[in-house]
Design a protein around this motif. Structure first.
Motif, PDB file in Angstrom:
ATOM      1  N   LYS A   3       0.903  -1.032  -0.049  1.00 10.94           N
ATOM      2  CA  LYS A   3      -0.184  -0.036  -0.018  1.00 10.94           C
ATOM      3  C   LYS A   3       0.901   1.021  -0.053  1.00 10.94           C
ATOM      4  CE  LYS A   3      -2.429   0.517   3.998  1.00 10.94           C
ATOM      5  NZ  LYS A   3      -3.652   0.532   4.792  1.00 10.94           N
ATOM      6  N   ALA A   4       1.957   1.270   0.953  1.00 14.05           N
ATOM      7  CA  ALA A   4       2.854   2.294   0.849  1.00 14.05           C
ATOM      8  C   ALA A   4       3.655   2.549  -0.395  1.00 14.05           C
ATOM      9  CB  ALA A   4       3.813   2.414   2.072  1.00 14.05           C
ATOM     10  N   THR A   5       3.839   1.549  -0.915  1.00 16.85           N
ATOM     11  CA  THR A   5       4.679   1.632  -2.251  1.00 16.85           C
ATOM     12  C   THR A   5       3.850   2.177  -3.541  1.00 16.85           C
ATOM     13  OG1 THR A   5       5.928  -0.400  -1.740  1.00 16.85           O
ATOM     14  CG2 THR A   5       6.039   0.427  -3.985  1.00 16.85           C
ATOM     15  N   GLU A   6       2.670   1.793  -3.536  1.00 11.91           N
ATOM     16  CA  GLU A   6       1.686   2.346  -4.415  1.00 11.91           C
ATOM     17  C   GLU A   6       1.494   3.764  -4.332  1.00 11.91           C
ATOM     18  OE1 GLU A   6      -1.511  -0.242  -4.029  1.00 11.91           O
ATOM     19  OE2 GLU A   6      -0.640  -2.016  -5.358  1.00 11.91           O
ATOM     20  N   PHE A   7       1.300   4.027  -3.082  1.00 16.67           N
ATOM     21  CA  PHE A   7       0.885   5.495  -2.825  1.00 16.67           C
ATOM     22  C   PHE A   7       2.209   6.623  -2.979  1.00 16.67           C
ATOM     23  CE2 PHE A   7       1.473   8.753   1.071  1.00 16.67           C
ATOM     24  CZ  PHE A   7       0.607   9.451   0.538  1.00 16.67           C
ATOM     25  N   VAL A   8       3.220   5.936  -2.660  1.00 10.10           N
ATOM     26  CA  VAL A   8       4.323   7.014  -3.084  1.00 10.10           C
ATOM     27  C   VAL A   8       4.651   6.803  -4.434  1.00 10.10           C
ATOM     28  CG1 VAL A   8       6.922   6.727  -2.938  1.00 10.10           C
ATOM     29  CG2 VAL A   8       5.725   6.482  -0.816  1.00 10.10           C
ATOM     30  N   ALA A   9       4.641   5.638  -5.292  1.00 19.71           N
ATOM     31  CA  ALA A   9       4.998   5.667  -6.648  1.00 19.71           C
ATOM     32  C   ALA A   9       3.829   6.796  -7.346  1.00 19.71           C
ATOM     33  CB  ALA A   9       4.643   4.254  -7.361  1.00 19.71           C
ATOM     34  N   ALA A  10       2.572   6.923  -6.899  1.00 20.22           N
ATOM     35  CA  ALA A  10       1.581   7.617  -7.643  1.00 20.22           C
ATOM     36  C   ALA A  10       2.006   8.973  -7.450  1.00 20.22           C
ATOM     37  CB  ALA A  10       0.348   7.334  -6.988  1.00 20.22           C
ATOM     38  N   ARG A  55      11.271  19.343  -9.023  1.00 19.89           N
ATOM     39  CA  ARG A  55      12.407  18.855  -8.352  1.00 19.89           C
ATOM     40  C   ARG A  55      11.816  18.436  -6.963  1.00 19.89           C
ATOM     41  NH1 ARG A  55      17.685  22.466  -6.241  1.00 19.89           N
ATOM     42  NH2 ARG A  55      18.961  20.666  -5.943  1.00 19.89           N
ATOM     43  N   PHE A  56      11.650  17.117  -6.804  1.00 21.09           N
ATOM     44  CA  PHE A  56      10.858  16.642  -5.888  1.00 21.09           C
ATOM     45  C   PHE A  56      11.168  15.097  -5.990  1.00 21.09           C
ATOM     46  CE2 PHE A  56       7.099  14.986  -3.816  1.00 21.09           C
ATOM     47  CZ  PHE A  56       6.996  15.418  -2.613  1.00 21.09           C
ATOM     48  N   LYS A  57      11.413  14.447  -4.589  1.00 24.76           N
ATOM     49  CA  LYS A  57      11.546  13.095  -4.535  1.00 24.76           C
ATOM     50  C   LYS A  57      10.963  12.539  -3.423  1.00 24.76           C
ATOM     51  CE  LYS A  57      14.429  12.756  -8.480  1.00 24.76           C
ATOM     52  NZ  LYS A  57      13.817  11.971  -9.359  1.00 24.76           N
ATOM     53  N   VAL A  58      10.336  11.481  -3.585  1.00 22.12           N
ATOM     54  CA  VAL A  58      10.044  10.574  -2.469  1.00 22.12           C
ATOM     55  C   VAL A  58      10.735   9.504  -2.266  1.00 22.12           C
ATOM     56  CG1 VAL A  58       7.802   9.734  -1.296  1.00 22.12           C
ATOM     57  CG2 VAL A  58       7.473  11.071  -3.266  1.00 22.12           C
ATOM     58  N   PHE A  59      11.407   9.316  -0.953  1.00 23.58           N
ATOM     59  CA  PHE A  59      12.199   8.195  -0.719  1.00 23.58           C
ATOM     60  C   PHE A  59      11.530   7.322   0.220  1.00 23.58           C
ATOM     61  CE2 PHE A  59      15.084  11.665  -1.643  1.00 23.58           C
ATOM     62  CZ  PHE A  59      15.924  11.012  -2.678  1.00 23.58           C
ATOM     63  N   TRP A  80       9.868   9.735   2.958  1.00 27.13           N
ATOM     64  CA  TRP A  80      10.317  11.100   3.162  1.00 27.13           C
ATOM     65  C   TRP A  80      10.158  11.725   2.014  1.00 27.13           C
ATOM     66  CZ3 TRP A  80      15.707  12.676   2.262  1.00 27.13           C
ATOM     67  CH2 TRP A  80      15.936  14.128   2.799  1.00 27.13           C
ATOM     68  N   PHE A  81       9.541  13.134   2.155  1.00 25.64           N
ATOM     69  CA  PHE A  81       9.285  13.970   1.014  1.00 25.64           C
ATOM     70  C   PHE A  81      10.581  14.981   0.847  1.00 25.64           C
ATOM     71  CE2 PHE A  81       4.592  13.644   1.765  1.00 25.64           C
ATOM     72  CZ  PHE A  81       4.420  12.643   0.759  1.00 25.64           C
ATOM     73  N   ALA A  82      11.297  15.054  -0.203  1.00 28.93           N
ATOM     74  CA  ALA A  82      12.530  16.005  -0.318  1.00 28.93           C
ATOM     75  C   ALA A  82      12.372  16.781  -1.539  1.00 28.93           C
ATOM     76  CB  ALA A  82      13.782  15.050  -0.267  1.00 28.93           C
ATOM     77  N   PHE A  83      12.649  18.046  -1.576  1.00 25.29           N
ATOM     78  CA  PHE A  83      12.536  18.893  -2.411  1.00 25.29           C
ATOM     79  C   PHE A  83      14.062  18.986  -3.044  1.00 25.29           C
ATOM     80  CE2 PHE A  83       8.872  20.115  -0.350  1.00 25.29           C
ATOM     81  CZ  PHE A  83       7.907  20.408  -1.535  1.00 25.29           C
ATOM     82  N   THR A  84      14.205  17.797  -4.366  1.00 25.66           N
ATOM     83  CA  THR A  84      15.567  17.602  -4.448  1.00 25.66           C
ATOM     84  C   THR A  84      15.613  16.891  -5.881  1.00 25.66           C
ATOM     85  OG1 THR A  84      17.838  16.411  -4.117  1.00 25.66           O
ATOM     86  CG2 THR A  84      16.080  15.303  -3.411  1.00 25.66           C
ATOM     87  N   ASP A  85      16.626  16.882  -6.812  1.00 23.51           N
ATOM     88  CA  ASP A  85      16.627  15.923  -7.746  1.00 23.51           C
ATOM     89  C   ASP A  85      17.438  14.922  -7.922  1.00 23.51           C
ATOM     90  OD1 ASP A  85      18.845  17.334  -7.826  1.00 23.51           O
ATOM     91  OD2 ASP A  85      18.475  18.494  -9.684  1.00 23.51           O
TER      92      ASP A  85
END
Length: 461
Positions: free
Chosen positions: A353-360, A371-375, A382-387
């Motif tokens: 469930k978490a993986t599907e949420f993050v992937a979307a 410029r935004f990544k979800v780790f 974790w939400f990070a404003f990075t590339d």
């Protein structure tokens, strides 16, 4: 006073991003409570990050929680991804936990003496955990780590500890240190009141740097009792380490007759029932756990082999005690929670469930060229404003990007989504987050990202 508070916390006349949803949420009652709290507590809070210093507005005073929802003193409702900083893996006010707690409360709150509930929870943990043979319950994750360090020193007869820059292990003196300058340094105190002599027994090295670890063992040959590392460093961003690096730490500690301590206060029973140890297939010498083993009640624990735990008083010479250790209410809550967690497919379903949420979310941000990544690892994100595609160390984090998180946090609150009030903190998906709430959250995140990048532009590289 309220006007001064609003100005200090982002509610004044300075230009601020629009929510895109009308006015900001009402915080009148929370602001009044915060004003009153400042008469009683340093900074008006009992733990620093709660002061909302890194985000907009006054702190929200929470009135109740149920399932994946929180309600504050002003009646605002939020989908909660803080989950009391992780332990509420089943959500708030889970019925079986509540019933077990109430049943136990009727018999008394605390005895300072053994109860059968301690045996029951210990058996539940040890029978399903290959990495520890005996356990000792304490009252917090900080206390568990402090006790694990003492055990390592007592067992090895050595004083020095290696910790990593960017890892947090609670506020005990010997670990509340930061890195100095150079590849291998003694820790420098990161809090007033920590004696330099304490910090001098802690060696701080960069994460994900084998050369630094090797240099530390060479420089302090025969003096290092243990290496301590978070199972997955998750108190300063989500600094996911390579499996090979953690196996390297296991090998080098054995080579130098030092111990390896996994601080699993966040990852224990969160990545899986056996935590990061099983996830990475690493067998640490000592593992520490936190509030998740008490269903969110104040509790912690540390465990190891029977031989190593035999050095703890009253069997051995390493002293550790606590009146509230094994508190019956916390034990009861833990039994109820861990019984659910060990059921078939619990973690598979939660992590999927978490993986599907993050992937979307990542697909949306990528399609928009944000410029935004979800780790993510397991149900932690974790939400990070990075590339950057990977962030393994605190030094890799763009600290200027926290201005974007500050605006993002505000936009999400205005849309009914609650995250931790700091861009360095991680979020958690719980079993209580249904598809409906996750879809609502995704829409809120999409709108919030659009608004943040519209008003602030792209972060500077």
């Amino acid at each position: 006073m309220l006007d001064a508070l609003k100005k200090a916390f982002g509610g004044g006349d300075e230009p601020q991003p629009s929510s895109g949803k009308g006015n900001d949420i009402t915080r009148e009652k929370s602001a009044e409570l915060y004003e009153k709290a400042q008469r009683y507590f340093p900074g008006g809070v009992n733990s620093p990050v709660r002061a909302f210093k890194s985000v907009h507005g006054t702190p929200l005073f929470i009135e109740r929680g149920d399932g994946c929802y929180l309600w504050d003193a002003d009646g605002n409702q939020f989908i909660d991804f803080c989950c009391s900083w992780g332990p509420l893996i089943l959500g708030h006010n889970y019925p079986k936990i509540r019933e077990k707690v109430v049943q136990t409360l009727e018999k008394g709150l605390s005895f300072g003496a053994p109860t059968a509930l301690e045996n029951e929870l210990a058996e539940l943990i040890l029978e399903h955990n290959r990495y520890i043979e005996k356990i000792r319950f304490v009252s917090s994750g900080t206390e568990a780590v402090m006790s694990a360090i003492r055990l390592a020193r007592g067992y090895t007869g050595r004083d020095k500890i290696i910790k990593f820059e960017g890892c947090y292990h609670g506020h005990s003196d010997s670990l509340l240190v930061k890195a100095g300058s150079g590849l291998v340094t003694f820790g420098e105190t990161s809090s007033a009141g920590v004696p330099k002599a304490f910090a001098d027994e802690t060696i701080v090295v960069p994460l994900n740097d084998r050369r630094a670890v090797g240099a530390a063992f060479d420089q302090f040959e025969g003096q290092i009792a243990a290496i301590i590392i978070e199972g997955v460093p998750a108190n300063n961003g989500l600094l996911i380490q390579d499996r090979e690096y953690l196996h390297f730490l296991r090998d080098i500690t054995r080579q130098h007759k030092a111990l390896l301590i996994f601080d699993e206060v966040i990852t224990g029973f969160r990545l899986g029932f056996e935590g990061a140890a099983a996830h990475y297939d690493v067998h640490p010498d000592i593992i520490t756990y936190g509030k998740i083993i008490g269903g969110g009640m104040p509790v912690g624990a540390y465990g190891a082999s029977a031989e190593l735990m035999g050095h703890i008083s009253p069997e051995g010479a390493v002293y550790q005690a606590g009146t509230l250790s094994g508190n019956p209410v916390a034990m009861a809550a833990g039994i109820a929670q861990l019984t659910v967690l060990k059921s078939n497919h619990f973690y598979k379903n939660l992590n999927t469930k978490a993986t599907e949420f993050v992937a979307a979310i990542q697909r949306y941000a990528t399609a928009k060229n944000y410029r935004f990544k979800v780790f993510q690892i397991g149900s932690i994100f974790w939400f990070a404003f990075t590339d950057k595609e990977a962030i393994h160390a605190a030094s890799d984090i763009d600290h200027g990007s926290m201005d974007y998180y500050k605006a993002f946090h505000r936009e999400l609150l205005n849309r009914g989504v609650y995250l931790g009030p700091s861009g360095y903190e991680v979020g958690f998906v719980s079993a209580a987050h249904t598809k409906v709430e996750l879809e609502k959250t995704k829409r809120a995140i999409f709108e919030s990202l659009d608004e943040v990048f519209r008003t602030m532009g792209a972060p500077k590289s």
